[in-house]
Design a protein around this motif. Structure first.
Motif, PDB file in Angstrom:
ATOM      1  N   PHE A 129       2.276   1.104  25.973  1.00  0.00           N
ATOM      2  CA  PHE A 129       2.426   0.536  27.318  1.00  0.00           C
ATOM      3  C   PHE A 129       3.816   0.794  27.902  1.00  0.00           C
ATOM      4  N   ARG A 130       4.833   0.874  27.048  1.00  0.00           N
ATOM      5  CA  ARG A 130       6.215   1.022  27.522  1.00  0.00           C
ATOM      6  C   ARG A 130       6.449   2.346  28.243  1.00  0.00           C
ATOM      7  N   ASN A 131       5.636   3.360  27.949  1.00  0.00           N
ATOM      8  CA  ASN A 131       5.800   4.671  28.577  1.00  0.00           C
ATOM      9  C   ASN A 131       4.737   4.936  29.634  1.00  0.00           C
ATOM     10  N   GLU A 132       4.110   3.901  30.144  1.00  0.00           N
ATOM     11  CA  GLU A 132       2.943   4.049  31.003  1.00  0.00           C
ATOM     12  C   GLU A 132       3.271   4.462  32.438  1.00  0.00           C
ATOM     13  N   PHE A 133       4.392   4.034  32.960  1.00  0.00           N
ATOM     14  CA  PHE A 133       4.621   4.168  34.402  1.00  0.00           C
ATOM     15  C   PHE A 133       5.687   5.212  34.723  1.00  0.00           C
ATOM     16  N   ALA A 134       5.443   5.959  35.791  1.00  0.00           N
ATOM     17  CA  ALA A 134       6.405   6.972  36.247  1.00  0.00           C
ATOM     18  C   ALA A 134       7.622   6.310  36.892  1.00  0.00           C
ATOM     19  N   ASP A 135       7.381   5.211  37.629  1.00  0.00           N
ATOM     20  CA  ASP A 135       8.467   4.510  38.320  1.00  0.00           C
ATOM     21  C   ASP A 135       7.987   3.118  38.726  1.00  0.00           C
ATOM     22  N   ASP A 136       8.858   2.392  39.428  1.00  0.00           N
ATOM     23  CA  ASP A 136       8.520   1.025  39.834  1.00  0.00           C
ATOM     24  C   ASP A 136       7.326   0.982  40.782  1.00  0.00           C
ATOM     25  N   ASP A 137       7.224   1.954  41.666  1.00  0.00           N
ATOM     26  CA  ASP A 137       6.097   1.988  42.600  1.00  0.00           C
ATOM     27  C   ASP A 137       4.787   2.197  41.849  1.00  0.00           C
ATOM     28  N   ASP A 138       4.789   3.083  40.859  1.00  0.00           N
ATOM     29  CA  ASP A 138       3.603   3.314  40.035  1.00  0.00           C
ATOM     30  C   ASP A 138       3.217   2.025  39.313  1.00  0.00           C
ATOM     31  N   ARG A 139       4.189   1.312  38.773  1.00  0.00           N
ATOM     32  CA  ARG A 139       3.937   0.044  38.074  1.00  0.00           C
ATOM     33  C   ARG A 139       3.333  -0.976  39.041  1.00  0.00           C
ATOM     34  N   HIS A 140       3.930  -1.084  40.223  1.00  0.00           N
ATOM     35  CA  HIS A 140       3.447  -2.052  41.217  1.00  0.00           C
ATOM     36  C   HIS A 140       1.999  -1.737  41.617  1.00  0.00           C
ATOM     37  N   GLN A 141       1.713  -0.490  41.899  1.00  0.00           N
ATOM     38  CA  GLN A 141       0.357  -0.095  42.293  1.00  0.00           C
ATOM     39  C   GLN A 141      -0.652  -0.372  41.179  1.00  0.00           C
ATOM     40  N   ALA A 142      -0.240  -0.139  39.938  1.00  0.00           N
ATOM     41  CA  ALA A 142      -1.130  -0.403  38.800  1.00  0.00           C
ATOM     42  C   ALA A 142      -1.431  -1.895  38.681  1.00  0.00           C
ATOM     43  N   PHE A 143      -0.420  -2.742  38.898  1.00  0.00           N
ATOM     44  CA  PHE A 143      -0.632  -4.183  38.821  1.00  0.00           C
ATOM     45  C   PHE A 143      -1.550  -4.666  39.946  1.00  0.00           C
ATOM     46  N   VAL A 144      -1.353  -4.138  41.139  1.00  0.00           N
ATOM     47  CA  VAL A 144      -2.192  -4.527  42.279  1.00  0.00           C
ATOM     48  C   VAL A 144      -3.643  -4.120  42.024  1.00  0.00           C
ATOM     49  N   ARG A 145      -3.848  -2.904  41.554  1.00  0.00           N
ATOM     50  CA  ARG A 145      -5.198  -2.414  41.271  1.00  0.00           C
ATOM     51  C   ARG A 145      -5.859  -3.231  40.160  1.00  0.00           C
ATOM     52  N   THR A 146      -5.095  -3.575  39.148  1.00  0.00           N
ATOM     53  CA  THR A 146      -5.628  -4.368  38.034  1.00  0.00           C
ATOM     54  C   THR A 146      -6.013  -5.764  38.495  1.00  0.00           C
ATOM     55  N   GLU A 147      -5.157  -6.381  39.300  1.00  0.00           N
ATOM     56  CA  GLU A 147      -5.462  -7.724  39.804  1.00  0.00           C
ATOM     57  C   GLU A 147      -6.755  -7.723  40.625  1.00  0.00           C
ATOM     58  N   ALA A 148      -6.919  -6.732  41.484  1.00  0.00           N
ATOM     59  CA  ALA A 148      -8.139  -6.645  42.296  1.00  0.00           C
ATOM     60  C   ALA A 148      -9.366  -6.456  41.407  1.00  0.00           C
ATOM     61  N   ALA A 149      -9.261  -5.572  40.428  1.00  0.00           N
ATOM     62  CA  ALA A 149     -10.393  -5.318  39.526  1.00  0.00           C
ATOM     63  C   ALA A 149     -10.746  -6.572  38.735  1.00  0.00           C
ATOM     64  N   LEU A 150      -9.733  -7.282  38.254  1.00  0.00           N
ATOM     65  CA  LEU A 150      -9.995  -8.499  37.471  1.00  0.00           C
ATOM     66  C   LEU A 150     -10.649  -9.582  38.322  1.00  0.00           C
ATOM     67  N   GLY A 151     -10.307  -9.643  39.596  1.00  0.00           N
ATOM     68  CA  GLY A 151     -10.994 -10.575  40.496  1.00  0.00           C
ATOM     69  C   GLY A 151     -12.486 -10.290  40.545  1.00  0.00           C
ATOM     70  N   HIS A 152     -12.841  -9.011  40.631  1.00  0.00           N
ATOM     71  CA  HIS A 152     -14.257  -8.626  40.632  1.00  0.00           C
ATOM     72  C   HIS A 152     -14.917  -8.911  39.278  1.00  0.00           C
ATOM     73  N   VAL A 153     -14.176  -8.690  38.193  1.00  0.00           N
ATOM     74  CA  VAL A 153     -14.707  -8.970  36.851  1.00  0.00           C
ATOM     75  C   VAL A 153     -15.045 -10.450  36.725  1.00  0.00           C
ATOM     76  N   ILE A 154     -14.121 -11.287  37.133  1.00  0.00           N
ATOM     77  CA  ILE A 154     -14.338 -12.728  37.032  1.00  0.00           C
ATOM     78  C   ILE A 154     -15.528 -13.152  37.885  1.00  0.00           C
ATOM     79  N   ASP A 155     -15.619 -12.637  39.104  1.00  0.00           N
ATOM     80  CA  ASP A 155     -16.776 -12.946  39.954  1.00  0.00           C
ATOM     81  C   ASP A 155     -18.074 -12.518  39.271  1.00  0.00           C
ATOM     82  N   TYR A 156     -18.076 -11.324  38.685  1.00  0.00           N
ATOM     83  CA  TYR A 156     -19.276 -10.817  38.028  1.00  0.00           C
ATOM     84  C   TYR A 156     -19.643 -11.678  36.814  1.00  0.00           C
ATOM     85  N   LEU A 157     -18.665 -11.967  35.965  1.00  0.00           N
ATOM     86  CA  LEU A 157     -18.946 -12.766  34.774  1.00  0.00           C
ATOM     87  C   LEU A 157     -19.483 -14.138  35.151  1.00  0.00           C
ATOM     88  N   ARG A 158     -18.878 -14.754  36.153  1.00  0.00           N
ATOM     89  CA  ARG A 158     -19.287 -16.095  36.552  1.00  0.00           C
ATOM     90  C   ARG A 158     -20.640 -16.075  37.284  1.00  0.00           C
TER      91      ARG A 158
END
Length: 195
Positions: free
Chosen positions: A30-59
């Motif tokens: 995980f420590r070598n995952e991101f090219a820069d801060d913007d890449d990290r931020h975009q990955a977190f935003v995308r993950t948060e959105a996906a997890l919202g859908h996962v939780i909706d689906y599971l529930r």
């Protein structure tokens, strides 16, 4: 991450979800995952959105009201990849994913171990929602002579979670005098520690 009244997702599940969304090889550093801060931020935003859908689906689709009742943690990162790559499932794909969750809960979703199961599950998700759901089902062990074990009650066992979810599907109600007949909110009960 505590969100959507579903309970707190562990750091490990969050990290695995982020990695699975970006690439199916989820056991990379995980420590070598991101090219820069913007890449990290975009990955977190995308993950948060996906997890919202996962939780909706599971529930809403799988009938799992709280993270403590998810039979296997690897469901969350695999579903996060599905949501991020293919969007929330519809129709037959949604039905097959629900089948994958429940069959996997009773047969064992990762007979080769969690890391291998997570990697295989994430790799099965690509290009088409229906075919991805079918590939996930094909990863499960063949159906055998499964028998329920209602003696299982510790929440660290998949069978116990299946037992509790089965009971919750019957829509239990409060018996106390002040709340008699009200539906029991399992997520709230698990959050409060049963109080």
């Amino acid at each position: 991450m505590r969100t959507f009244g579903f309970g707190e997702l562990s750091e490990q599940v969050l990290m695995q979800s982020l990695l699975a969304i970006r690439d199916p090889k989820v056991d990379r550093d995980f420590r070598n995952e991101f090219a820069d801060d913007d890449d990290r931020h975009q990955a977190f935003v995308r993950t948060e959105a996906a997890l919202g859908h996962v939780i909706d689906y599971l529930r809403d689709e799988a009938g799992i009201p709280h993270v403590k009742l998810v039979p296997y943690a690897l469901y969350i990162p695999v579903l996060a990849r599905f949501m991020a790559v293919l969007g929330p499932p519809q129709g037959r794909a949604a039905e097959l994913l629900r089948r994958w969750i429940w069959r996997g809960a009773v047969l064992g979703v990762a007979p080769q171990g969690n890391t291998v199961g997570l990697r295989q599950g994430a790799a099965a998700v690509h290009t088409d929602p229906l075919k991805s759901a079918q590939r996930l089902l094909e990863l499960l062990p063949p159906p055998g002579q499964w028998k329920p074990d209602i003696s299982q009650i510790p929440l660290n066992r998949a069978q116990a979670k299946v037992n509790i979810l089965g009971l919750l599907s019957l829509a239990p109600r409060h018996l106390s005098h002040d709340r008699f007949g009200e539906p029991i909110d399992a997520a709230q009960l698990l959050e409060s520690g049963g109080r």
